[in-house]
Design an enzyme around this catalytic site. Structure first.
Site, PDB file in Angstrom:
ATOM      1  N   HIS A   1       0.838  -1.211   0.000  1.00  0.00           N
ATOM      2  CA  HIS A   1       0.000   0.000   0.000  1.00  0.00           C
ATOM      3  C   HIS A   1       0.872   1.260   0.000  1.00  0.00           C
ATOM      4  O   HIS A   1       0.719   2.125  -0.869  1.00  0.00           O
ATOM      5  CB  HIS A   1      -0.916  -0.027   1.230  1.00  0.00           C
ATOM      6  CG  HIS A   1      -1.789   1.182   1.375  1.00  0.00           C
ATOM      7  ND1 HIS A   1      -3.129   1.155   1.063  1.00  0.00           N
ATOM      8  CD2 HIS A   1      -1.519   2.447   1.777  1.00  0.00           C
ATOM      9  CE1 HIS A   1      -3.650   2.360   1.264  1.00  0.00           C
ATOM     10  NE2 HIS A   1      -2.693   3.157   1.713  1.00  0.00           N
ATOM     11  N   GLU A   2       1.775   1.339   0.962  1.00  0.00           N
ATOM     12  CA  GLU A   2       2.618   2.535   1.050  1.00  0.00           C
ATOM     13  C   GLU A   2       3.524   2.646  -0.168  1.00  0.00           C
ATOM     14  O   GLU A   2       3.811   3.742  -0.634  1.00  0.00           O
ATOM     15  CB  GLU A   2       3.433   2.532   2.349  1.00  0.00           C
ATOM     16  CG  GLU A   2       2.589   2.568   3.624  1.00  0.00           C
ATOM     17  CD  GLU A   2       1.530   3.661   3.629  1.00  0.00           C
ATOM     18  OE1 GLU A   2       1.753   4.719   3.003  1.00  0.00           O
ATOM     19  OE2 GLU A   2       0.456   3.450   4.243  1.00  0.00           O
TER      20      GLU A   2
ATOM     21  N   HIS B   1       1.669   4.368  -2.860  1.00  0.00           N
ATOM     22  CA  HIS B   1       1.751   5.829  -2.688  1.00  0.00           C
ATOM     23  C   HIS B   1       3.128   6.314  -3.160  1.00  0.00           C
ATOM     24  O   HIS B   1       3.247   7.361  -3.801  1.00  0.00           O
ATOM     25  CB  HIS B   1       1.621   6.212  -1.214  1.00  0.00           C
ATOM     26  CG  HIS B   1       0.218   6.183  -0.671  1.00  0.00           C
ATOM     27  ND1 HIS B   1      -0.837   6.822  -1.289  1.00  0.00           N
ATOM     28  CD2 HIS B   1      -0.290   5.628   0.465  1.00  0.00           C
ATOM     29  CE1 HIS B   1      -1.936   6.653  -0.551  1.00  0.00           C
ATOM     30  NE2 HIS B   1      -1.638   5.924   0.505  1.00  0.00           N
TER      31      HIS B   1
HETATM   32 ZN   LIG Z   1      -2.890   5.181   2.028  1.00  0.00          ZN
END
Ligand SMILES: [Zn+2]
Length: 684
Positions: free
Chosen positions: A468-469, A472
């Site tokens: 997830h990170e 980003h």
């Molecule tokens: Zn997030």
């Protein structure tokens, strides 16, 4: 000033910050000097005799304040990941002045007049689509910061923003205080009953870091969740649970109850100064959702289905308890423990069997490999780049033509001086305005470190968080826009979780697991039978997770939709009453209670915005289906469109249009409901 390393030229490779020379006392003078220089740059823009045009006003504004951005981003990195009492004191002292600076910039009448004049005739300026978007974006930033208010209201607005900055800083420091001071010391074998080796090792490592003999459980998610899942000691589970959900609620100087009320009161006033009835209305005007009704529509679609799913799960847990002769008292500190048992029985899945295949280094390699197969990026470790803590790993990011396109830093471990959660931040955004500027992107996770000679093993959830990170991070690294204000993750809040959440899908792709999920001792690939069992079990527990998340999102919307200027006298009672009305089942709990809800109160950008994960999940579930339809998780043509319209575009395109350009049509909600097992009554 002249010997302040923050204000001298940064001569490390890629002009990275001189971390090894920085001390807490450097920040206040550097921030004040950087704000002074920013005001000087803006005065020059506002005061020029030439009539406003795109270049002398909009592009110039976008280029201004670079020193402030650099110093502030280093400061916030340290206060988040490697703080100290001295840094915390600077943070408290500077929160107000930094907010005052923001207000002064966006309430500068001469500067706003130039933007307003250009905005008025934007259609006739011959701008490119991106230039027009930049003008509209910055103009909106001005309006939302109070540029159009009359002077007396502006003065009050600036006070409100300063006070909010101070209070949100205090709120976050209080949560960190409660997290870093609480610990459960485990004495001997009876206290360790049920704990698998990986929990024992992590608890031992946490004890070493805190200078304690034996083993401790801390409130770090990667330690407390496994403890609640495995410990046979119901009394200890209860103690850990109560401390975890009680963060921010201890009477004394770190109590967040009144602080959260003060923040809500000021936000209500902020919204009223803008002519809105409540803070949620103000916040939502700058989102894809746009209105409370749109947000409630999505939450309302999910909530009853999630309640039905969690009831099916509850019945399964009660059955398992009955079979074990454990009675029928299912409290919040029991839920994960019994869910783990059911998962083991029904799907033959055991975290202790799964984790040896998810060694941290392998999961990092899997993320890098996916980025290469999808987007042609290579991550080259660079041990000589300056970093702020020995845990941080730095990489040059190279494209298919071997050119360096950015710097990536990853800080994976929990530490007492680091805030909880996982996040991406930027030390510098990609831009071409005034010369090519490479992005410098940081990822923080909070994994429990393995022992001295032991590997760090992740759960599947941890691995998903890392992906997830990293998603980003790719949004920052792949950014390809002209102007800094439109770069990377600086998009609308309910679009920003699309690049991160869609990237989570690759960690569970069988092809990725077979290649990277290798046993840390034998090197063997994860067996197909375990992948099949993981796949079969993937919806079990979704009811629990969806209810906890959606309940938090509903509380967030409710508390920010209050129209009365005075917040409820007792926020904890307000929260409990609301959850009772919503029908939150006993024993489930929330992702975050208000008194430690950092998304809402450690800053303002996710306030009335916790719903954004679900909003973006509509997009990511629908979007990932494009790969499924193309027959491959690495289909080059789909990856190309995803890169161009989502990861590279930043805020240069309206998000709905960007998504439709990637997908060829607007999104539908069905894939989300299917993914979470919420479409029809199905066996838990
Ligand atoms: Zn997030």
């Amino acid at each position: 000033m002249s010997d302040n390393p923050l204000l001298q030229p940064w001569d490390a490779p890629y002009a990275l910050p001189p971390f090894n020379r920085l001390r807490a006392e450097h920040f206040e003078p550097a921030l004040r000097e950087a704000m002074r220089r920013h005001r000087e740059e803006l005065a020059a823009i506002a005061g020029q005799a030439t009539a406003p045009d795109f270049d002398n006003t909009v592009a110039a504004f976008d280029r201004a304040g670079k020193l402030l951005a650099r110093v502030a981003s280093v400061f916030y990195s340290l206060t988040s990941s490697a703080t100290s009492p001295a840094l915390q004191a600077v943070q408290r002292a500077m929160a107000g002045p930094m907010a005052a600076h923001q207000s002064a910039v966006y309430m500068d009448a001469a500067l706003f007049a130039r933007f307003d004049a250009l905005h008025e005739r934007r259609a006739g300026l011959g701008l490119t689509a991106e230039q027009r978007r930049l003008l509209e974006r910055i103009h909106l930033d001005f309006v939302r910061a109070g540029a159009r208010l009359e002077p007396a209201r502006q003065a009050r607005y600036a006070q409100v923003m300063e006070e909010l900055a101070r209070l949100t800083t205090q709120f976050a420091q209080n949560v960190l205080h409660d997290e870093s001071t609480w610990q459960l010391v485990l004495q001997g074998e009876p206290d360790l009953a049920g704990l698998p080796d990986f929990v024992r090792t992590a608890a031992h490592q946490a004890a070493i870091e805190r200078g304690v003999d034996g083993r401790v459980i801390t409130l770090s998610r990667s330690l407390v969740v496994p403890f609640l899942s495995f410990s046979e000691r119901r009394d200890l589970r209860e103690r850990a649970w109560r401390a975890w959900v009680g963060r921010g609620e201890s009477p004394g100087e770190h109590d967040n109850r009144e602080i959260a009320r003060d923040i809500l009161r000021l936000r209500n006033e902020q919204a009223r100064l803008h002519g809105h009835r409540c803070f949620a209305d103000h916040a939502l005007t700058d989102t894809m959702a746009g209105t409370r009704a749109a947000v409630q529509g999505l939450l309302g679609e999910v909530w009853p289905r999630a309640l039905a799913a969690v009831e099916r799960e509850r019945q399964a847990l009660l059955q398992a308890m009955a079979a074990a002769g454990a009675g029928d008292e299912l409290e919040a500190w029991d839920w994960r423990y019994w869910a783990e048992k059911v998962r083991r029985e029904r799907f033959a899945i055991d975290d202790a069997e799964v984790k040896p295949y998810f060694r941290l280094e392998n999961v990092v390699a899997a993320a890098f490999d996916c980025a290469q197969r999808l987007f042609g990026l290579r991550f080259v470790p660079c041990e000589d780049l300056p970093v702020y803590h020995p845990d941080v790993r730095a990489y040059e990011v190279r494209d298919a033509g071997d050119a360096v396109v950015g710097i990536f830093m990853q800080d994976n471990f929990a530490r007492p001086a680091k805030r909880s959660g996982a996040w991406m931040s930027s030390l510098r955004w990609q831009s071409r305005n005034g010369g090519a500027q490479l992005p410098v992107i940081l990822n923080n996770n909070n994994f429990a470190r393995g022992g001295a000679d032991e590997p760090t093993l992740l759960s599947l959830d941890d691995a998903r968080t890392l992906f997830h990170e990293f998603g980003h991070g790719l949004h920052g690294l792949l950014s390809d826009v002209g102007y800094e204000r439109l770069s990377g993750t600086q998009v609308l809040r309910d679009f920003v979780e699309l690049p991160s959440q869609i990237f989570e899908h690759w960690i569970t792709e069988p092809e990725v697991l077979q290649r990277h999920a290798r046993h840390h001792q034998t090197g063997e690939a994860i067996p197909q039978s375990l992948i099949d069992r993981l796949h079969a079990a993937r919806r079990f527990g979704q009811g629990y997770e969806t209810v906890r998340y959606t309940a938090s999102a509903l509380v967030d919307m409710a508390v920010h939709a209050l129209e009365a200027p005075e917040p409820p006298a007792d926020l904890c009672a307000f929260e409990a009453e609301l959850l009772r009305e919503l029908g939150l089942p006993h024993g489930v709990g929330l992702n975050h209670r208000l008194v430690h809800f950092q998304h809402l109160f450690a800053g303002s950008s996710y306030a009335a915005g916790y719903y954004v994960y679900l909003w973006a999940e509509v997009l990511d579930a629908d979007g990932y289906d494009a790969f499924v339809e193309a027959g491959s998780p690495f289909a080059p043509e789909v990856a190309g469109r995803l890169r161009r319209h989502v990861y590279a575009a930043g805020n240069s395109v309206e998000p709905g249009a960007a998504y439709a350009a990637f997908r060829g049509r607007p999104p539908t909600v069905q894939p989300l409901l299917k993914k979470r097992g919420l479409l029809e009554a199905e066996p838990a």
